[in-house]
Design an enzyme around this catalytic site. Structure first.
Site, PDB file in Angstrom:
ATOM      1  N   GLU A 232       0.848  -0.934   0.142  1.00 17.69           N
ATOM      2  CA  GLU A 232       0.026  -0.165  -0.207  1.00 17.69           C
ATOM      3  C   GLU A 232       1.000   0.938  -0.010  1.00 17.69           C
ATOM      4  O   GLU A 232       0.745   2.214   0.770  1.00 17.69           O
ATOM      5  CB  GLU A 232      -1.009   0.292   1.268  1.00 17.69           C
ATOM      6  CG  GLU A 232      -1.835  -1.034   0.971  1.00 17.69           C
ATOM      7  CD  GLU A 232      -3.369  -1.182   2.225  1.00 17.69           C
ATOM      8  OE1 GLU A 232      -2.542   0.053   3.015  1.00 17.69           O
ATOM      9  OE2 GLU A 232      -3.853  -1.689   1.923  1.00 17.69           O
TER      10      GLU A 232
ATOM     11  N   GLU B 202      -5.638  -8.017  -0.516  1.00 13.97           N
ATOM     12  CA  GLU B 202      -5.488  -7.667   0.718  1.00 13.97           C
ATOM     13  C   GLU B 202      -7.652  -7.855   0.300  1.00 13.97           C
ATOM     14  O   GLU B 202      -8.409  -6.842  -0.390  1.00 13.97           O
ATOM     15  CB  GLU B 202      -5.159  -6.463   0.751  1.00 13.97           C
ATOM     16  CG  GLU B 202      -4.527  -6.853   1.891  1.00 13.97           C
ATOM     17  CD  GLU B 202      -3.256  -6.115   2.409  1.00 13.97           C
ATOM     18  OE1 GLU B 202      -4.891  -5.264   3.196  1.00 13.97           O
ATOM     19  OE2 GLU B 202      -2.554  -5.410   2.963  1.00 13.97           O
TER      20      GLU B 202
HETATM   21  O1  AHR Z   1      -5.134  -5.741   7.245  1.00 10.86           O
HETATM   22  C1  AHR Z   1      -5.126  -5.040   7.216  1.00 10.86           C
HETATM   23  C2  AHR Z   1      -4.665  -3.647   6.730  1.00 10.86           C
HETATM   24  O2  AHR Z   1      -5.046  -3.666   5.932  1.00 10.86           O
HETATM   25  C3  AHR Z   1      -2.940  -3.731   6.409  1.00 10.86           C
HETATM   26  O3  AHR Z   1      -1.867  -4.186   7.324  1.00 10.86           O
HETATM   27  C4  AHR Z   1      -3.129  -3.153   5.477  1.00 10.86           C
HETATM   28  O4  AHR Z   1      -2.127  -3.935   4.292  1.00 10.86           O
HETATM   29  C5  AHR Z   1      -4.322  -2.768   4.716  1.00 10.86           C
HETATM   30  O5  AHR Z   1      -4.406  -1.834   5.142  1.00 10.86           O
END
Ligand code: AHR
Length: 496
Positions: free
Chosen positions: A172, A291
């Site tokens: 990110e 994610e």
């Molecule tokens: O999964 C939780 C968080 O969400 C992770 O650390 C981050 O990459 C995202 O913002």
């Protein structure tokens, strides 16, 4: 209400890359400590890994796990997690304002991965660190021997290389909250050079470039165009991250959120292909949705958590039945795009926005979202068939035409099975017919459904009430099927 799915064995979207059923373990909250690792717990093995957790993770049949972060990654020194445990430093984790003991690092995680029969999707820190640490880590993990870092690995007890194939270039990096956050130009150049060095160490690895942390980021689109422009030739996948929630308590709109995921995927594919065209490249960049999940239940609680604890309870969403229904829709959406989504990681796996929870003094248990994931990961293997779907639609606050039916069919050629996954988003029973054009369904092997729970019902350590059961409300008709989908239901139909 009536709906129809038409399928042919000759019309395929794509073979499924099993890595689409990946997950994610970050050093944060109780994911590692008190999650997968808890020496002293009655179920812990000699290495300190909880076997009750291992058993549940195995039920999910997960081929790939992203590690070690997440936001944590962008301040992490991988060298802290190798070598004798007693010499490992205790560090501030600035991302989650917690304490990291480094009791678990590269070797311990690789041991755990072996126990669950999976693979690591390794991430390198491009927040506070750079090219040198990234290429050293590839050498440490993947180089046979005879060099400084590969010999260090051997001294630390691992003779054979770990042989890690998939690598993420940071996490990110577009997010202002990220430690070492960068502009798209800064990150694009760094990723290009780090990727180049990593592939010089081991040219068999595959690299994932950071896309946007959500489709709603103000830089979405420009970010992807710029970072791809820099790093296109070095990388193999572009990442997408997205979490969903129902803070307004609007069920119809919430269950339509998978349309949002669909639009996001289509948009990122279009951007990748536009850069390909501009560069006259022969190479296709595929997607890593590394994610995705539902994340909102724990937000208020987490604001009260005291900083600088080891393994504080963070992001411990307790999922309800409506979350399981949306999760099913999201899984179907990933399958519909299996021609371009080759990796996806349910974020996360244990305790932190997770299908599996643990009690520090008690057992491990399954959340509601565990089941749709388990069904699709275990049975959604093979080839996705092109679906022709006829279903009525409804309108919500954010979406004009939401089909009451979300569905997809997978052909498992080895087992000669067709597996249909379906969600009925509506509050009425749906008559669902499946028509086949070039083969006949002989029988149903299994029809499993999740339905008939209060939409807000959750599971707990003592009571796993929200779970699947078998249904017999079907008929095999003329080579096709006639099925009754219960109101608000998740369904898996396996046929021969
Ligand atoms: O999964 C939780 C968080 O969400 C992770 O650390 C981050 O990459 C995202 O913002």
């Amino acid at each position: 209400m009536e709906s129809k799915l038409i399928i042919s064995k000759r019309f395929e979207i794509s073979e499924i890359d099993p890595r689409i059923y990946g997950s994610f373990i970050e050093h944060m909250g109780r994911a590692v400590y008190e999650g997968i690792y808890q020496p002293g717990h009655p179920s812990a093995n000699e290495q300190g890994f909880r076997q009750d957790v291992i058993e549940l993770v195995k039920e999910l049949n997960i081929p790939l796990i992203r590690y070690p972060g997440g936001n944590f990654l962008s301040g992490y020194n991988w060298e802290d997690g190798v070598g004798p445990k007693e010499q490992r430093p205790k560090r501030l984790d600035l991302a989650w304002r917690s304490l990291e003991t480094n009791e678990v690092g590269m070797h311990e995680f690789a041991n755990w991965i072996e126990l669950i029969d999976s693979q690591i999707n390794m991430a390198v820190n491009l927040g506070t660190r750079g090219i040198d640490e990234a290429r050293n880590l590839v050498e440490y993990c993947n180089f046979e021997g005879g060099t400084y870092w590969s010999e260090q690995r051997k001294q630390h007890g691992q003779e054979k290389p770990f042989g890690i194939k998939t690598w993420c270039l940071g996490n990110e990096m577009d997010g202002p909250w990220q430690i070492g956050h960068k502009t798209a130009d800064e990150y694009g150049r760094l990723a290009e050079e780090a990727g180049k060095a990593m592939k010089l160490v081991d040219d068999s690895i595959e690299l994932v470039l950071c896309g946007s942390s959500s489709s709603h980021m103000p830089t979405f689109g420009d970010w992807e165009l710029t970072v791809l422009d820099h790093a296109y030739d070095q990388i193999d996948y572009l990442s997408l991250h997205q979490y969903y929630g129902n803070p307004d308590d609007d069920l119809e709109n919430y269950l339509a959120r998978s349309l949002d995921m669909e639009e996001f995927i289509q948009g990122v594919v279009a951007i990748c292909d536009s850069v390909k065209a501009k560069k006259h490249s022969k190479k296709q960049i595929n997607l890593s949705f590394d994610e995705w999940n539902i994340w909102y239940h724990s937000n208020e609680h987490d604001e009260q958590v005291k900083p600088w604890q080891v393994a504080p309870p963070l992001l411990e969403d307790h999922y309800n039945f409506e979350d399981a229904l949306l999760l099913g829709c999201l899984l179907i959406t990933l399958l519909k795009h299996s021609d371009r989504v080759k990796i996806a990681c349910l974020a996360q796996l244990v305790n932190v926005i997770a299908p599996i929870m643990t009690e520090a003094e008690g057992k491990a248990w399954r959340q509601t979202i565990f089941y749709p994931f388990m069904h699709v990961s275990n049975y959604g293997r093979g080839t996705v068939l092109t679906p022709i779907i006829d279903a009525p639609t409804y309108k919500t606050k954010d979406f004009d035409a939401v089909p009451y039916l979300e569905t997809i069919a997978v052909l498992n050629k080895e087992k000669n099975e067709v597996i249909i996954f379906a969600v009925n988003r509506g509050k009425e029973t749906m008559k669902f017919s499946v028509e086949t054009t070039d083969f006949a369904i002989k029988k149903i092997i299994e029809f499993t459904e999740m339905t008939d729970f209060d939409i807000k019902e959750t599971n707990t350590a003592d009571k796993e009430r929200v779970k699947p059961k078998y249904s017999d409300r079907y008929e095999v008709t003329d080579g096709g099927l006639s099925i009754e989908l219960a109101p608000l239901s998740w369904n898996m139909i396996r046929c021969e």
